[in-house]
Design an enzyme around this catalytic site. Structure first.
Site, PDB file in Angstrom:
ATOM      1  N   ARG A  49      27.429 -90.081  13.453  1.00 28.97           N
ATOM      2  CA  ARG A  49      27.593 -90.004  14.901  1.00 28.97           C
ATOM      3  C   ARG A  49      26.622 -88.992  15.467  1.00 28.97           C
ATOM      4  O   ARG A  49      26.265 -88.023  14.837  1.00 28.97           O
ATOM      5  CB  ARG A  49      29.032 -89.580  15.184  1.00 28.97           C
ATOM      6  CG  ARG A  49      29.346 -89.201  16.572  1.00 28.97           C
ATOM      7  CD  ARG A  49      29.711 -87.740  16.690  1.00 28.97           C
ATOM      8  NE  ARG A  49      28.599 -86.950  16.279  1.00 28.97           N
ATOM      9  CZ  ARG A  49      28.723 -85.746  15.784  1.00 28.97           C
ATOM     10  NH1 ARG A  49      29.870 -85.220  15.601  1.00 28.97           N
ATOM     11  NH2 ARG A  49      27.659 -85.068  15.447  1.00 28.97           N
ATOM     12  N   GLU A  72      30.610 -80.531  23.528  1.00 30.97           N
ATOM     13  CA  GLU A  72      30.494 -79.954  22.188  1.00 30.97           C
ATOM     14  C   GLU A  72      31.616 -78.940  21.989  1.00 30.97           C
ATOM     15  O   GLU A  72      31.835 -78.087  22.860  1.00 30.97           O
ATOM     16  CB  GLU A  72      29.133 -79.259  22.106  1.00 30.97           C
ATOM     17  CG  GLU A  72      28.470 -79.307  20.775  1.00 30.97           C
ATOM     18  CD  GLU A  72      28.031 -80.699  20.394  1.00 30.97           C
ATOM     19  OE1 GLU A  72      28.777 -81.354  19.646  1.00 30.97           O
ATOM     20  OE2 GLU A  72      26.952 -81.118  20.821  1.00 30.97           O
ATOM     21  N   ASP A  75      36.581 -81.273  21.475  1.00 31.41           N
ATOM     22  CA  ASP A  75      37.548 -82.286  21.003  1.00 31.41           C
ATOM     23  C   ASP A  75      38.800 -81.608  20.455  1.00 31.41           C
ATOM     24  O   ASP A  75      39.919 -81.997  20.758  1.00 31.41           O
ATOM     25  CB  ASP A  75      36.923 -83.267  19.999  1.00 31.41           C
ATOM     26  CG  ASP A  75      36.282 -82.633  18.773  1.00 31.41           C
ATOM     27  OD1 ASP A  75      36.100 -81.397  18.740  1.00 31.41           O
ATOM     28  OD2 ASP A  75      35.969 -83.388  17.822  1.00 31.41           O
ATOM     29  N   SER A 195      27.245 -85.824  11.208  1.00 34.12           N
ATOM     30  CA  SER A 195      28.533 -86.257  10.682  1.00 34.12           C
ATOM     31  C   SER A 195      28.463 -87.119   9.440  1.00 34.12           C
ATOM     32  O   SER A 195      29.115 -88.149   9.351  1.00 34.12           O
ATOM     33  CB  SER A 195      29.281 -87.056  11.745  1.00 34.12           C
ATOM     34  OG  SER A 195      29.970 -86.199  12.525  1.00 34.12           O
ATOM     35  N   SER A 196      27.662 -86.715   8.491  1.00 33.88           N
ATOM     36  CA  SER A 196      27.625 -87.488   7.246  1.00 33.88           C
ATOM     37  C   SER A 196      28.986 -87.425   6.567  1.00 33.88           C
ATOM     38  O   SER A 196      29.439 -88.406   5.980  1.00 33.88           O
ATOM     39  CB  SER A 196      26.547 -86.950   6.319  1.00 33.88           C
ATOM     40  OG  SER A 196      26.764 -85.577   6.078  1.00 33.88           O
ATOM     41  N   ASP A 240      34.275 -87.354  15.540  1.00 37.30           N
ATOM     42  CA  ASP A 240      33.388 -88.027  14.594  1.00 37.30           C
ATOM     43  C   ASP A 240      34.041 -89.251  13.981  1.00 37.30           C
ATOM     44  O   ASP A 240      33.427 -90.311  13.842  1.00 37.30           O
ATOM     45  CB  ASP A 240      33.006 -87.071  13.455  1.00 37.30           C
ATOM     46  CG  ASP A 240      32.343 -85.819  13.981  1.00 37.30           C
ATOM     47  OD1 ASP A 240      32.006 -85.797  15.171  1.00 37.30           O
ATOM     48  OD2 ASP A 240      32.166 -84.880  13.193  1.00 37.30           O
ATOM     49  N   LYS A 288      29.551 -77.062   7.585  1.00 41.25           N
ATOM     50  CA  LYS A 288      30.798 -76.465   8.053  1.00 41.25           C
ATOM     51  C   LYS A 288      31.774 -76.217   6.922  1.00 41.25           C
ATOM     52  O   LYS A 288      32.560 -75.302   6.966  1.00 41.25           O
ATOM     53  CB  LYS A 288      31.496 -77.392   9.042  1.00 41.25           C
ATOM     54  CG  LYS A 288      30.923 -77.388  10.412  1.00 41.25           C
ATOM     55  CD  LYS A 288      31.798 -78.175  11.363  1.00 41.25           C
ATOM     56  CE  LYS A 288      32.264 -79.505  10.806  1.00 41.25           C
ATOM     57  NZ  LYS A 288      31.241 -80.383  10.302  1.00 41.25           N
ATOM     58  N   TYR A 296      33.167 -72.553  12.235  1.00 37.99           N
ATOM     59  CA  TYR A 296      33.955 -73.614  12.867  1.00 37.99           C
ATOM     60  C   TYR A 296      35.439 -73.261  12.996  1.00 37.99           C
ATOM     61  O   TYR A 296      36.009 -73.289  14.083  1.00 37.99           O
ATOM     62  CB  TYR A 296      33.782 -74.923  12.091  1.00 37.99           C
ATOM     63  CG  TYR A 296      34.279 -76.127  12.857  1.00 37.99           C
ATOM     64  CD1 TYR A 296      33.438 -76.813  13.736  1.00 37.99           C
ATOM     65  CD2 TYR A 296      35.586 -76.565  12.731  1.00 37.99           C
ATOM     66  CE1 TYR A 296      33.888 -77.902  14.452  1.00 37.99           C
ATOM     67  CE2 TYR A 296      36.049 -77.662  13.450  1.00 37.99           C
ATOM     68  CZ  TYR A 296      35.186 -78.320  14.307  1.00 37.99           C
ATOM     69  OH  TYR A 296      35.638 -79.397  15.013  1.00 37.99           O
TER      70      TYR A 296
HETATM   71  P1  NG1 Z   1      29.882 -82.302  12.993  1.00 33.44           P
HETATM   72  O1  NG1 Z   1      29.070 -81.079  13.002  1.00 33.44           O
HETATM   73  O2  NG1 Z   1      29.102 -83.497  13.416  1.00 33.44           O
HETATM   74  O3  NG1 Z   1      30.560 -82.544  11.681  1.00 33.44           O
HETATM   75  C1  NG1 Z   1      32.000 -81.141  14.185  1.00 33.44           C
HETATM   76  C2  NG1 Z   1      33.413 -81.713  14.202  1.00 33.44           C
HETATM   77  C3  NG1 Z   1      33.714 -82.439  15.522  1.00 33.44           C
HETATM   78  C4  NG1 Z   1      33.360 -81.568  16.718  1.00 33.44           C
HETATM   79  C5  NG1 Z   1      31.935 -80.996  16.550  1.00 33.44           C
HETATM   80  C6  NG1 Z   1      31.565 -80.010  17.638  1.00 33.44           C
HETATM   81  C7  NG1 Z   1      34.055 -82.352  11.921  1.00 33.44           C
HETATM   82  C8  NG1 Z   1      34.203 -83.464  10.970  1.00 33.44           C
HETATM   83  N1  NG1 Z   1      33.582 -82.666  13.126  1.00 33.44           N
HETATM   84  O4  NG1 Z   1      31.066 -82.175  14.134  1.00 33.44           O
HETATM   85  O5  NG1 Z   1      35.063 -82.827  15.537  1.00 33.44           O
HETATM   86  O6  NG1 Z   1      34.297 -80.541  16.904  1.00 33.44           O
HETATM   87  O7  NG1 Z   1      31.768 -80.336  15.310  1.00 33.44           O
HETATM   88  O8  NG1 Z   1      31.527 -80.597  18.884  1.00 33.44           O
HETATM   89  O9  NG1 Z   1      34.359 -81.219  11.608  1.00 33.44           O
HETATM   90 MG    MG Z   2      30.500 -83.456   9.562  1.00 27.55          MG
END
Ligand code: NG1
Ligand code: MG
Length: 549
Positions: A49, A72, A75, A195-196, A240, A288, A296
């Site tokens: 995503r 950002e 959610d 979001s892999s 995601d 993360k 996070y």
């Molecule tokens: P990414 O970095 O794409 O994994 C994460 C969170 C989202 C959202 C964003 C910040 C996971 C799987 N996804 O995305 O839910 O909070 O950071 O907008 O942790």
């Molecule tokens: Mg991710």
């Protein structure tokens, strides 16, 4: 890829003859045959995503259909987002063998087409929901499969409970569950904010449901994947997983988490200027799952603690009523409390936008600028609760429940975090207005410029108030703007990973070249992979199952 349009919250498409005859699918089936001696029974796919503040999908040379924008880090605060799926994905090829013995555990053999990921085997037995151990402190690729599996499996437990009421029958695993041979192939860059991990967890949820002949309802699959990914140790929101499962090639989705998960397509009116979205990777890896305790999960905690204090300030002395206070988890809940409170004061019909504006003002007076220690939080709450919040243990119990481990040594930057979240949630609403060419946000000018401005405002807020940018992302987004983008921002959680830029179509080629010269060639001597670092993208389709190989 031609996949029939499905309704956003309907079922995942299962196609007998849709597997695209691309090299990637062919090499996956060939590798699967080499390894397991047969063709896969099916391939589940789920995309990564990216989410920008705003984007469109183009057909030929006019723009007519989609708008995508999102907030950002909002959610998990309960606010709506509007992401889109990238055309990069995770494919999971599977063969299913029934387990005919209730005594024997089911065996799941995991392999990856990329040999740098070692094989892994795990088992589980009927009725033992804890048998799949996931050590979130160890960073292992197979964890994400286990997460998706465990998310589904937990459903089984619920299923037994809910069965009498006829709820959730669609996600039932078979008893015993079948043995699975699995091969994974992914091309979403890892740790890059695309979001892999979620693509992997979502593809797993789909594969596991399909292996068990469960009905592939998008909503339950999404909920399964959200719950599943949290086993990896990140208190993620649901953006995601929602988009990875539900994205549709013919519309963008506005995803709402409040009061329950729902998704609706958003259309935008025709505009005049063609454009593209270009993803550019900062090459700073941000995972993360490795750094959650310092970034996070800490942000999740900060926004929740802030919601409690701000909510208490809205409630005034009603805050000491445990029922009124207990429901306050997110900043979105604080908006509800504010709206309800205004109604008791005789102010009816307060909109979300005006609630956000009022809370922005309140934020500036309730919180001080510096970092809050545990003790500062206790003191702030005591104002509203008298002596009942005497210990940090109470604060922990109420606010950090479920957040996971966090390092509190730097304190909690409450005012700045709230400022970002409220501003970002407001921008999401403003983008909707621009999409609808509606005043007061849409000023009647060039739509692209207005959208670019919103993207830039989001980047500024991420950098200064949410502190989730980094110097490379700051440099790259600035360079992207100088190179022809009307807007540029980080995408994903931040602290590294990718940027997304909105670029008028006529500049795309020169834009990419300028960014290569100004960023990549200054850092890397080998540019042979540069096409994976910077590329234009179009919104892709969500989860699908391909059959008949
Ligand atoms: P990414 O970095 O794409 O994994 C994460 C969170 C989202 C959202 C964003 C910040 C996971 C799987 N996804 O995305 O839910 O909070 O950071 O907008 O942790
Ligand atoms: Mg991710």
């Amino acid at each position: 890829m031609t996949v029939p349009t499905e309704k956003a919250l309907d079922k995942v498409y299962i196609g007998a003859s849709l597997a695209p005859a691309t090299e990637r699918y062919e090499s996956l089936t060939a590798a699967f045959r080499d390894r397991f001696g047969v063709n896969p029974g099916f391939v589940a796919r789920s995309p990564g995503r990216w989410y920008t503040i705003y984007c469109f999908r183009s057909y030929a040379h006019h723009f007519s259909d989609l708008s995508i924008r999102s907030g950002e880090h909002i959610d998990y605060c309960g606010f709506s987002v509007l992401p889109m799926a990238v055309d990069r994905d995770v494919l999971i090829a599977v063969t299913v063998t029934p387990n005919t013995s209730a005594e024997e555990p089911s065996v799941i053999t995991l392999t990856n087409i990329d040999s740098k990921y070692a094989d892994a085997v795990f088992t589980h037995s009927v009725g033992d929901k804890n048998v799949i151990a996931i050590d979130s402190s160890v960073h292992e690729w197979s964890n994400y499969f286990k997460c998706g599996y465990k998310g589904s499996k937990i459903r089984l437990t619920y299923f037994l409970f809910f069965f009498a009421q006829g709820v959730h029958e669609d996600l039932r695993l078979q008893t015993p569950a079948p043995h699975l041979n699995v091969m994974v192939s992914g091309n979403v860059p890892a740790g890059a904010g695309l979001s892999s991990s979620s693509a992997f967890v979502c593809a797993t949820a789909v594969a596991v449901a399909r292996s068990n002949n469960a009905t592939l309802t998008k909503q339950t699959l999404t909920e399964t994947a959200i719950r599943g990914e949290r086993y990896a140790g990140v208190q993620c929101g649901g953006m995601d997983q929602s988009i990875s499962i539900m994205a549709s090639p013919s519309s963008a989705l506005l995803i709402q988490f409040h009061p329950t998960l729902s998704a609706s397509p958003v259309l935008i009116p025709p505009i005049t200027r063609p454009y593209k979205f270009v993803i550019a990777n900062s090459l700073v890896t941000s995972d993360k799952h490795v750094t959650a305790a310092r970034n996070y999960n800490l942000r999740v905690l900060e926004t929740r603690v802030a919601a409690s204090i701000l909510g208490a300030a809205v409630l005034g002395h009603d805050a000491s009523d445990p029922v009124a206070f207990k429901g306050l988890q997110t900043l979105r809940d604080v908006c509800d409390v504010f709206i309800a409170h205004q109604a008791t004061l005789g102010v009816a019909d307060v909109t979300l936008v005006s609630a956000l504006q009022s809370l922005e003002t309140l934020n500036e007076s309730v919180f001080s600028d510096g970092a809050y220690t545990r003790e500062d939080v206790v003191v702030s709450l005591q104002k509203y609760f008298g002596g009942s919040f005497a210990a940090w243990a109470d604060v922990d119990a109420v606010f950090s429940k479920g957040v996971g481990s966090v390092y509190l040594d730097g304190g909690l930057a409450l005012k700045k975090r709230v400022r970002h979240v409220l501003g970002e949630a407001k921008r999401v609403l403003e983008f909707t207005e621009v999409c609808a060419l509606q005043a007061p946000t849409y000023k009647g000018g060039d739509v692209l410029t207005e959208l670019g401005d919103l993207m830039n405002a989001s980047q500024a807020s991420c950098a200064s108030d949410f502190n989730c940018s980094c110097k490379e992302l700051d440099e790259l987004t600035a360079l992207c703007r100088e190179s022809g983008a009307v807007g540029s921002r980080l995408t994903g959680a931040g602290w590294g990973g990718c940027t997304v830029s909105l670029v008028p179509e006529e500049f795309v080629e020169s834009f990419i070249q300028k960014v290569i010269d100004g960023y990549y060639s200054k850092r890397e001597s080998d540019l042979s992979n540069v096409k994976d670092w910077i590329f234009a993208t179009t919104p892709g389709v969500g989860a699908v199952v391909f059959e008949d190989f």
